[in-house]
Design a protein around this motif. Structure first.
Motif, PDB file in Angstrom:
ATOM      1  N   ALA A 185      21.254 106.238  53.616  1.00 50.84           N
ATOM      2  CA  ALA A 185      20.690 105.208  52.742  1.00 50.84           C
ATOM      3  C   ALA A 185      20.970 103.807  53.271  1.00 50.84           C
ATOM      4  CB  ALA A 185      21.218 105.371  51.317  1.00 50.84           C
ATOM      5  N   GLY A 186      22.219 103.537  53.636  1.00 49.44           N
ATOM      6  CA  GLY A 186      22.564 102.217  54.159  1.00 49.44           C
ATOM      7  C   GLY A 186      21.840 101.902  55.448  1.00 49.44           C
ATOM      8  N   PHE A 187      21.728 102.885  56.323  1.00 51.90           N
ATOM      9  CA  PHE A 187      21.016 102.736  57.592  1.00 51.90           C
ATOM     10  C   PHE A 187      19.551 102.382  57.342  1.00 51.90           C
ATOM     11  CE2 PHE A 187      18.246 105.188  60.526  1.00 51.90           C
ATOM     12  CZ  PHE A 187      18.465 104.480  61.698  1.00 51.90           C
ATOM     13  N   ILE A 188      18.931 103.065  56.395  1.00 47.34           N
ATOM     14  CA  ILE A 188      17.518 102.817  56.088  1.00 47.34           C
ATOM     15  C   ILE A 188      17.326 101.410  55.531  1.00 47.34           C
ATOM     16  CG2 ILE A 188      15.614 103.501  54.566  1.00 47.34           C
ATOM     17  CD1 ILE A 188      16.735 106.405  54.835  1.00 47.34           C
ATOM     18  N   GLY A 195       7.610  96.350  54.367  1.00 43.50           N
ATOM     19  CA  GLY A 195       6.317  96.960  54.649  1.00 43.50           C
ATOM     20  C   GLY A 195       6.403  98.227  55.474  1.00 43.50           C
ATOM     21  N   GLY A 196       7.605  98.510  56.020  1.00 44.12           N
ATOM     22  CA  GLY A 196       7.773  99.702  56.840  1.00 44.12           C
ATOM     23  C   GLY A 196       7.674 100.977  56.019  1.00 44.12           C
ATOM     24  N   LEU A 197       7.266 102.055  56.681  1.00 43.65           N
ATOM     25  CA  LEU A 197       7.070 103.336  56.016  1.00 43.65           C
ATOM     26  C   LEU A 197       8.360 104.143  55.958  1.00 43.65           C
ATOM     27  CD1 LEU A 197       3.746 104.566  57.692  1.00 43.65           C
ATOM     28  CD2 LEU A 197       3.997 103.660  55.368  1.00 43.65           C
ATOM     29  N   LEU A 198       8.576 104.802  54.827  1.00 43.27           N
ATOM     30  CA  LEU A 198       9.601 105.838  54.697  1.00 43.27           C
ATOM     31  C   LEU A 198       8.895 107.066  54.147  1.00 43.27           C
ATOM     32  CD1 LEU A 198      12.502 106.966  54.666  1.00 43.27           C
ATOM     33  CD2 LEU A 198      12.749 106.002  52.363  1.00 43.27           C
ATOM     34  N   ILE A 199       8.951 108.159  54.892  1.00 42.70           N
ATOM     35  CA  ILE A 199       8.302 109.403  54.489  1.00 42.70           C
ATOM     36  C   ILE A 199       9.362 110.494  54.438  1.00 42.70           C
ATOM     37  CG2 ILE A 199       6.509 111.090  55.020  1.00 42.70           C
ATOM     38  CD1 ILE A 199       5.068 108.874  56.603  1.00 42.70           C
ATOM     39  N   LEU A 200       9.528 111.092  53.266  1.00 39.40           N
ATOM     40  CA  LEU A 200      10.519 112.152  53.125  1.00 39.40           C
ATOM     41  C   LEU A 200      10.065 113.144  52.075  1.00 39.40           C
ATOM     42  CD1 LEU A 200      13.594 111.165  50.970  1.00 39.40           C
ATOM     43  CD2 LEU A 200      11.565 109.743  51.073  1.00 39.40           C
ATOM     44  N   ASP A 201      10.681 114.317  52.116  1.00 40.19           N
ATOM     45  CA  ASP A 201      10.435 115.355  51.119  1.00 40.19           C
ATOM     46  C   ASP A 201      11.589 115.350  50.135  1.00 40.19           C
ATOM     47  OD1 ASP A 201       8.031 116.387  52.264  1.00 40.19           O
ATOM     48  OD2 ASP A 201       9.236 117.280  53.841  1.00 40.19           O
ATOM     49  N   LYS A 202      11.312 115.001  48.881  1.00 37.62           N
ATOM     50  CA  LYS A 202      12.342 114.952  47.841  1.00 37.62           C
ATOM     51  C   LYS A 202      12.310 116.252  47.056  1.00 37.62           C
ATOM     52  CE  LYS A 202      15.535 113.332  45.226  1.00 37.62           C
ATOM     53  NZ  LYS A 202      15.845 114.686  44.686  1.00 37.62           N
ATOM     54  N   ARG A 203      13.387 117.036  47.199  1.00 36.82           N
ATOM     55  CA  ARG A 203      13.449 118.316  46.505  1.00 36.82           C
ATOM     56  C   ARG A 203      13.468 118.093  45.002  1.00 36.82           C
ATOM     57  NH1 ARG A 203      14.927 123.767  47.645  1.00 36.82           N
ATOM     58  NH2 ARG A 203      15.378 123.306  49.834  1.00 36.82           N
ATOM     59  N   LYS A 204      12.708 118.889  44.291  1.00 33.01           N
ATOM     60  CA  LYS A 204      12.600 118.758  42.842  1.00 33.01           C
ATOM     61  C   LYS A 204      13.884 119.220  42.150  1.00 33.01           C
ATOM     62  CE  LYS A 204       7.575 119.474  42.779  1.00 33.01           C
ATOM     63  NZ  LYS A 204       6.474 120.366  42.336  1.00 33.01           N
ATOM     64  N   LYS A 205      14.156 118.604  41.003  1.00 31.41           N
ATOM     65  CA  LYS A 205      15.265 118.991  40.124  1.00 31.41           C
ATOM     66  C   LYS A 205      16.603 119.005  40.862  1.00 31.41           C
ATOM     67  CE  LYS A 205      12.217 121.873  37.282  1.00 31.41           C
ATOM     68  NZ  LYS A 205      11.958 123.229  36.746  1.00 31.41           N
ATOM     69  N   GLN A 213      19.763 105.178  45.288  1.00 29.96           N
ATOM     70  CA  GLN A 213      20.054 103.892  45.922  1.00 29.96           C
ATOM     71  C   GLN A 213      18.821 103.333  46.629  1.00 29.96           C
ATOM     72  OE1 GLN A 213      23.323 104.103  48.701  1.00 29.96           O
ATOM     73  NE2 GLN A 213      23.002 102.008  49.460  1.00 29.96           N
ATOM     74  N   LEU A 214      18.034 104.205  47.216  1.00 27.56           N
ATOM     75  CA  LEU A 214      16.846 103.780  47.950  1.00 27.56           C
ATOM     76  C   LEU A 214      15.678 103.424  47.035  1.00 27.56           C
ATOM     77  CD1 LEU A 214      16.835 106.481  50.777  1.00 27.56           C
ATOM     78  CD2 LEU A 214      17.303 104.049  51.088  1.00 27.56           C
ATOM     79  N   ARG A 215      15.508 104.178  45.981  1.00 27.07           N
ATOM     80  CA  ARG A 215      14.302 104.132  45.158  1.00 27.07           C
ATOM     81  C   ARG A 215      13.846 102.721  44.774  1.00 27.07           C
ATOM     82  NH1 ARG A 215      12.419 107.801  40.866  1.00 27.07           N
ATOM     83  NH2 ARG A 215      14.416 108.900  40.912  1.00 27.07           N
ATOM     84  N   PRO A 216      14.744 101.812  44.299  1.00 23.81           N
ATOM     85  CA  PRO A 216      14.264 100.499  43.835  1.00 23.81           C
ATOM     86  C   PRO A 216      13.693  99.623  44.949  1.00 23.81           C
ATOM     87  CG  PRO A 216      16.496 100.950  43.043  1.00 23.81           C
ATOM     88  CD  PRO A 216      16.198 101.955  44.094  1.00 23.81           C
ATOM     89  N   HIS A 217      13.928  99.989  46.185  1.00 22.90           N
ATOM     90  CA  HIS A 217      13.533  99.136  47.311  1.00 22.90           C
ATOM     91  C   HIS A 217      12.191  99.543  47.914  1.00 22.90           C
ATOM     92  CE1 HIS A 217      17.517  97.231  47.434  1.00 22.90           C
ATOM     93  NE2 HIS A 217      17.992  98.437  47.146  1.00 22.90           N
ATOM     94  N   PHE A 218      11.494 100.487  47.254  1.00 20.15           N
ATOM     95  CA  PHE A 218      10.266 101.006  47.844  1.00 20.15           C
ATOM     96  C   PHE A 218       9.141 101.076  46.823  1.00 20.15           C
ATOM     97  CE2 PHE A 218      13.503 102.406  50.748  1.00 20.15           C
ATOM     98  CZ  PHE A 218      12.883 102.305  51.989  1.00 20.15           C
ATOM     99  N   LEU A 234       6.268 106.105  51.254  1.00 22.81           N
ATOM    100  CA  LEU A 234       6.776 104.896  50.611  1.00 22.81           C
ATOM    101  C   LEU A 234       6.669 103.715  51.565  1.00 22.81           C
ATOM    102  CD1 LEU A 234      10.065 106.596  49.391  1.00 22.81           C
ATOM    103  CD2 LEU A 234       7.988 106.306  48.034  1.00 22.81           C
ATOM    104  N   ALA A 235       6.604 102.519  50.989  1.00 27.69           N
ATOM    105  CA  ALA A 235       6.601 101.284  51.785  1.00 27.69           C
ATOM    106  C   ALA A 235       7.751 100.405  51.312  1.00 27.69           C
ATOM    107  CB  ALA A 235       5.278 100.550  51.645  1.00 27.69           C
ATOM    108  N   ARG A 236       8.503  99.859  52.250  1.00 28.07           N
ATOM    109  CA  ARG A 236       9.631  98.998  51.919  1.00 28.07           C
ATOM    110  C   ARG A 236       9.141  97.707  51.281  1.00 28.07           C
ATOM    111  NH1 ARG A 236      14.952  97.672  53.865  1.00 28.07           N
ATOM    112  NH2 ARG A 236      15.766  96.410  52.172  1.00 28.07           N
ATOM    113  N   LYS A 237       9.733  97.332  50.154  1.00 29.04           N
ATOM    114  CA  LYS A 237       9.380  96.093  49.475  1.00 29.04           C
ATOM    115  C   LYS A 237       9.835  94.881  50.289  1.00 29.04           C
ATOM    116  CE  LYS A 237       9.551  98.004  44.778  1.00 29.04           C
ATOM    117  NZ  LYS A 237      10.228  97.930  43.471  1.00 29.04           N
TER     118      LYS A 237
END
Length: 237
Positions: A185-188, A195-205, A213-218, A234-237
């Motif tokens: 998270a800190g590295f990202i 505006g940079g892309l973040l693409i990941l698979d978020k496992r459900k539940k 930590q990442l969510r509010p920034h995208f 996602l795109a970085r705010k």
């Protein structure tokens, strides 16, 4: 034929690693018991042996690589829109997705993976399991026309994570799916440009403090729903 232009010469170790990274076609070809044996014993060679003995190596590769190419058709427009110059792959597998990204503007590729670990596990765990080889990634990329000077590899168990600015970060069926985003998270947040892309698979539940930590920034560009996870573009705010 997988592709008229794809050089996919894999060692037995590479093939077994690919099975663990992409189990779907292997299970469809009757490999469930062999995956179970790996979970119980950590014996990895028997995965590739099963495909060889049943004559299913080419069929497994055809299905698996075809799946990866199909998945990339959804991602491709986002890379064409942003034309990234430096792209990070966290848990890149054999770097086939990164090879496809390279075809769009020939960016520098930064591949990050813990490679081999003592763990032999699937599902979601506090730390990622390693069944990959960054040197195999490098070899596959260069065999398929990637400039060696455009490839950087990093095992974070041995070296510090790379510094500098990135235009895109991908982690398919890896961070967020098999292990939480905490470690990266800190590295990202430090390296991914606005505006940079973040693409990941978020496992459900599944709880994931790093993702929170990442969510509010995208901003969400697209969500692709799947049975076990949502693929988030996602795109970085």
């Amino acid at each position: 034929m997988l592709s008229p232009n794809l050089n996919l010469a894999l060692s037995s170790e590479d093939l077994a690693n690919l099975v663990l990274q992409r189990t779907g076609a292997f299970i469809d070809l009757g490999g469930t018991e062999f995956v179970r044996r790996w979970i119980e014993t950590g014996e990895k060679a028997q995965l590739a042996q099963y495909l060889v003995q049943t004559g299913n190596v080419e069929e497994y590769l055809h299905r698996t690589v075809g799946e990866l190419f199909h998945e990339f058709t959804v991602l491709k427009p986002f890379f064409e829109e942003t034309t990234p110059r430096r792209v990070v792959g966290i848990g890149p597998g054999l770097a086939l997705t990164e090879l496809m990204i390279y075809g769009i503007g020939q960016p520098r590729l930064v591949l990050i993976d813990v490679e081999a670990t003592d763990q032999h596990q699937h599902l979601f765990h506090a730390q990622g399991s390693g069944y990959s080889s960054l040197e195999s990634c490098r070899r596959l990329l260069t065999n398929n026309g990637v400039d060696p000077a455009h490839i950087e590899i990093c095992n974070p168990r041995r070296h510090a994570l790379p510094e500098g600015s990135f235009d895109a970060i991908t982690s398919l069926l890896s961070m967020g799916f098999h292990f939480p985003c905490d470690e990266y998270a800190g590295f990202i947040l430090a390296g991914l440009r606005p505006g940079g892309l973040l693409i990941l698979d978020k496992r459900k539940k599944t709880e994931d403090a790093g993702w929170e930590q990442l969510r509010p920034h995208f901003d969400v560009r697209k969500i692709i729903d799947g049975p076990k996870a949502e693929r988030l573009i996602l795109a970085r705010k």
